[in-house]
Design a protein around this motif. Structure first.
Motif, PDB file in Angstrom:
ATOM      1  N   ASP A  97       0.871  -1.171   0.000  1.00  0.00           N
ATOM      2  CA  ASP A  97       0.000   0.000   0.000  1.00  0.00           C
ATOM      3  C   ASP A  97       0.908   1.219   0.000  1.00  0.00           C
ATOM      4  N   ARG A 111       1.069   5.296   0.293  1.00  0.00           N
ATOM      5  CA  ARG A 111       0.343   6.495   0.689  1.00  0.00           C
ATOM      6  C   ARG A 111       1.318   7.659   0.674  1.00  0.00           C
ATOM      7  N   ARG A 169       3.257  10.862  -5.304  1.00  0.00           N
ATOM      8  CA  ARG A 169       2.541   9.653  -5.714  1.00  0.00           C
ATOM      9  C   ARG A 169       2.994   9.210  -7.106  1.00  0.00           C
ATOM     10  N   ASP A 189      -5.558   3.827  -5.914  1.00  0.00           N
ATOM     11  CA  ASP A 189      -6.931   3.792  -5.441  1.00  0.00           C
ATOM     12  C   ASP A 189      -7.385   5.139  -4.896  1.00  0.00           C
ATOM     13  N   TYR A 190      -6.936   5.493  -3.735  1.00  0.00           N
ATOM     14  CA  TYR A 190      -7.413   6.697  -3.076  1.00  0.00           C
ATOM     15  C   TYR A 190      -6.476   7.869  -3.369  1.00  0.00           C
ATOM     16  N   SER A 245      -6.204   6.497   4.087  1.00  0.00           N
ATOM     17  CA  SER A 245      -6.932   6.202   2.852  1.00  0.00           C
ATOM     18  C   SER A 245      -8.387   6.494   3.176  1.00  0.00           C
ATOM     19  N   GLU A 246      -8.929   7.500   2.545  1.00  0.00           N
ATOM     20  CA  GLU A 246     -10.237   7.985   2.947  1.00  0.00           C
ATOM     21  C   GLU A 246     -11.062   8.360   1.726  1.00  0.00           C
TER      22      GLU A 246
END
Length: 143
Positions: free
Chosen positions: A6, A8, A15, A44-45, A82-83
């Motif tokens: 993952d 972040r 990113r 994803d987020y 991750s929201e």
């Protein structure tokens, strides 16, 4: 072998750099060791970015609100959650904030932990805080 992870980051630029470097690393493994790699890299987020002016407005509203349950308003350092709310913040300037919800027992576990629990009293505090912020944008009173 399968490797999962993952990623972040705090900025969209970082990113992009990380994804580019992971892809380059994968290609390097293939060339260096004569192996074939398969990379599924999903962004994803998005980065959750609180708009500074909106955040300051929310802070001021909560400081001035007549909500006795609010004991303190603290600024936290940047965090990499991750929201889902991050998708909204990509479209409309906004502010994501936390409301303390430590159980009265004092035993706090992180989200997604099997023993995760909240102090349900925090739900009314959250509702009052959100109502004060919404009322401020509607020209209403927080009381």
């Amino acid at each position: 072998m399968t490797i999962e992870g993952d990623v972040r980051t705090m900025t969209p630029e970082t990113r992009e750099i990380i994804e580019s470097e992971v892809r380059a690393f994968t290609e390097g493994l293939e060339k260096s060791f004569g192996v074939e790699c398969s990379l599924d890299y999903n962004n994803d987020y998005p980065v959750l970015y609180n708009h500074p002016e909106v955040t300051e407005h929310v802070r001021q509203v909560l400081e001035q609100a007549s909500i006795p349950e609010i004991e303190a308003i603290l600024e936290t350092p940047p965090l990499p959650p991750s929201e889902d709310f991050a998708y909204y913040l990509e479209k409309v300037p906004g502010c994501f904030f936390y409301v303390g919800a430590m159980p009265e027992s004092g035993e706090a576990y992180p989200h997604h932990h099997p023993k995760f629990d909240i102090n349900e009293k925090s739900l009314i505090i959250s509702a009052k805080a959100m109502a004060a912020v919404v009322a401020s944008y509607c020209g209403g009173s927080d009381t």
